[in-house]
Design an enzyme around this catalytic site. Structure first.
Site, PDB file in Angstrom:
ATOM      1  CE1 TYR A 284      51.871  31.506  70.427  1.00  0.00           C
ATOM      2  CE2 TYR A 284      52.614  29.258  70.048  1.00  0.00           C
ATOM      3  CZ  TYR A 284      51.672  30.146  70.533  1.00  0.00           C
ATOM      4  OH  TYR A 284      50.529  29.674  71.121  1.00  0.00           O
ATOM      5  CD  GLU A 285      52.563  32.946  74.779  1.00  0.00           C
ATOM      6  OE1 GLU A 285      51.659  33.560  75.364  1.00  0.00           O
ATOM      7  OE2 GLU A 285      53.089  31.922  75.238  1.00  0.00           O
TER       8      GLU A 285
ATOM      9  CG  HIS B 160      43.895  29.086  67.965  1.00  0.00           C
ATOM     10  ND1 HIS B 160      44.783  28.120  68.400  1.00  0.00           N
ATOM     11  CD2 HIS B 160      43.424  29.688  69.089  1.00  0.00           C
ATOM     12  CE1 HIS B 160      44.849  28.150  69.727  1.00  0.00           C
ATOM     13  NE2 HIS B 160      44.025  29.085  70.165  1.00  0.00           N
TER      14      HIS B 160
ATOM     15  CB  SER C 228      45.447  23.044  73.082  1.00  0.00           C
ATOM     16  OG  SER C 228      46.082  24.279  73.101  1.00  0.00           O
TER      17      SER C 228
ATOM     18  CB  ALA D  77      47.045  21.088  70.313  1.00  0.00           C
TER      19      ALA D  77
ATOM     20  CG  MET E 157      53.531  26.139  66.766  1.00  0.00           C
ATOM     21  SD  MET E 157      52.443  27.552  66.564  1.00  0.00           S
ATOM     22  CE  MET E 157      51.729  27.199  64.942  1.00  0.00           C
ATOM     23  CB  SER E 158      54.506  23.729  72.832  1.00  0.00           C
ATOM     24  OG  SER E 158      53.759  22.535  72.716  1.00  0.00           O
TER      25      SER E 158
ATOM     26  CG  ASN F 173      45.515  20.968  62.937  1.00  0.00           C
ATOM     27  OD1 ASN F 173      45.826  21.069  64.114  1.00  0.00           O
ATOM     28  ND2 ASN F 173      46.334  21.216  61.948  1.00  0.00           N
TER      29      ASN F 173
ATOM     30  CG  HIS G 176      53.102  28.570  73.354  1.00  0.00           C
ATOM     31  ND1 HIS G 176      52.034  28.882  74.162  1.00  0.00           N
ATOM     32  CD2 HIS G 176      52.932  27.281  72.972  1.00  0.00           C
ATOM     33  CE1 HIS G 176      51.237  27.819  74.253  1.00  0.00           C
ATOM     34  NE2 HIS G 176      51.758  26.834  73.553  1.00  0.00           N
TER      35      HIS G 176
ATOM     36  CG  HIS H 284      47.440  27.633  76.870  1.00  0.00           C
ATOM     37  ND1 HIS H 284      48.251  26.543  77.045  1.00  0.00           N
ATOM     38  CD2 HIS H 284      47.028  27.583  75.606  1.00  0.00           C
ATOM     39  CE1 HIS H 284      48.319  25.869  75.918  1.00  0.00           C
ATOM     40  NE2 HIS H 284      47.589  26.476  75.020  1.00  0.00           N
TER      41      HIS H 284
HETATM   42  N1  HPA Z   1      50.960  23.137  63.145  1.00  0.00           N
HETATM   43  C1  HPA Z   1      51.663  23.627  64.186  1.00  0.00           C
HETATM   44  N2  HPA Z   1      51.195  23.648  65.427  1.00  0.00           N
HETATM   45  C2  HPA Z   1      49.978  23.112  65.642  1.00  0.00           C
HETATM   46  C3  HPA Z   1      49.199  22.591  64.601  1.00  0.00           C
HETATM   47  C4  HPA Z   1      49.720  22.594  63.285  1.00  0.00           C
HETATM   48  O1  HPA Z   1      49.084  22.142  62.300  1.00  0.00           O
HETATM   49  N3  HPA Z   1      48.029  22.148  65.162  1.00  0.00           N
HETATM   50  C5  HPA Z   1      48.118  22.410  66.498  1.00  0.00           C
HETATM   51  N4  HPA Z   1      49.292  22.995  66.793  1.00  0.00           N
END
Ligand code: HPA
Length: 249
Positions: free
Chosen positions: A59-60, A220, A4, A87, A184-185, A208, A57, A35
Site C-alpha cells: 500500500y506504500e 491505526h 506490528s 497485525a 495488509m501484508s 482489533n 507494504h 517499523h
Molecule cells: N484490517 C486490515 N489490516 C489490519 C487491520 C484490519 O482491521 N488491523 C490491523 N491490520
C-alpha cells in the site's frame, strides 16, 4: 520478519550486527509508525537468528519486487525457515483483540501476485501453495504458546491491499469466503518464500475487531495500542518459538 506488535523481542536479542535497510542495496525504505527498517543478526537465547525489523507494504506504493526483496535476499543468503508476524483485524467473531493466530492458510485479495513478471531462472514458475504454512513450524508455534500459557488460535488470513480499512460489507463477505483475520501484508512474502523453497510459518496479532464487528470505528492508534499492550507476551512467544526451533533443527 517482525510486524506490528512483535518488535519488543528485539530487547532480548544479543545483536552481533545491525544494518539499516537504507545501507542494504535493494532493500526498501520503510516509513510506517512502528517499523524501524533494519536487518539484525544475532542470537535469541542460544539460537542464531536473522531478524528483519520492519517491512515494505504494497500500500506504500512499492512494486511487489521491492516488497519481497528482503525475502529473496535472505533465501539467497541461505536461510531455510522463515517466520513472519503481522497485525490483523479479527473477522472470525470468536477472535478478540490481543489474541494470536497461527496462519494455516491465506486468501490473496491484494489484487497482485509477487511472481507476476518474467520467470526467475532456477526457480519454479508456477508455485504450489497447497501447504504454504509448514505443519512442523506451526506445531512449534503452538508449543511455544502453551509454554507461556497461551492458547493460540489457528486460521485463514485474508490479505487486502489497503491502506484503507475494510467496509463492514467487505468483512461480512470475507467471513463467508472463509477468512478468520484480515491484514495488509505477509502474503506476498509467503508466496516468494515458497518459490524460494523456504519453510514458512506466520502469526498474526489480532489488534482489533475488523470493521463492523464492533460498534467502534477503526484506527491505526487502536492497532498500535493493542500491539503495545501485548508486546511482552508476543516477545515471550517468539523467544519460546526460537528456543524450540533451535532444539529441533
Ligand atoms: N484490517 C486490515 N489490516 C489490519 C487491520 C484490519 O482491521 N488491523 C490491523 N491490520
Amino acid at each position: 520478519m517482525l510486524g506490528s506488535g512483535f518488535h519488543h523481542v528485539l530487547s532480548e536479542l544479543r545483536v552481533d550486527a545491525e544494518t539499516p535497510y537504507s545501507r542494504l542495496p535493494g532493500f526498501p525504505p520503510t516509513g510506517v509508525t512502528g517499523h524501524a527498517g533494519k536487518l539484525l543478526i544475532g542470537h535469541l537465547g542460544e539460537t542464531p537468528v536473522m531478524v528483519l525489523s520492519g517491512r515494505a507494504h504494497y500500500y506504500e506504493g512499492h512494486p511487489m519486487a521491492l516488497v519481497t526483496f528482503a525475502v529473496r535476499a535472505l533465501a539467497a543468503y541461505g536461510i531455510r525457515d522463515l517466520l513472519l508476524t503481522n497485525a490483523a483485524g479479527g473477522v472470525n467473531r470468536s477472535l478478540r483483540p490481543g489474541d494470536f493466530m497461527i496462519l494455516s492458510d491465506h486468501i490473496n485479495l491484494m489484487g497482485a501476485n509477487p511472481l507476476r513478471g518474467g520467470p526467475v531462472p532456477g526457480l519454479p514458475r508456477f508455485v504450489d501453495l497447497t501447504c504454504a504454512y509448514d505443519p512442523g513450524l506451526r506445531q512449534l508455534l503452538r508449543q511455544a504458546g502453551r509454554e507461556c500459557g497461551l492458547k493460540l488460535r489457528t486460521g485463514t488470513y485474508l490479505a487486502v491491499c489497503g491502506p484503507s480499512y475494510e467496509t463492514p460489507a467487505e468483512v461480512r463477505a470475507f467471513a463467508r469466503l472463509g477468512a478468520d483475520a484480515v491484514g495488509m501484508s505477509t502474503v506476498p512474502e509467503v508466496i516468494v518464500a515458497r518459490q524460494c523453497g523456504l519453510n514458512v510459518a506466520a502469526m498474526s496479532c489480532i489488534t482489533n475487531l475488523a470493521a463492523g464487528r464492533s460498534g467502534k470505528r477503526l484506527s491505526h492508534e487502536e492497532v498500535l495500542e493493542t500491539a503495545e499492550r501485548v508486546k511482552k507476551v508476543a516477545a515471550q512467544l517468539l523467544k519460546n518459538f526460537v528456543k524450540l526451533y533451535g532444539q529441533n533443527h
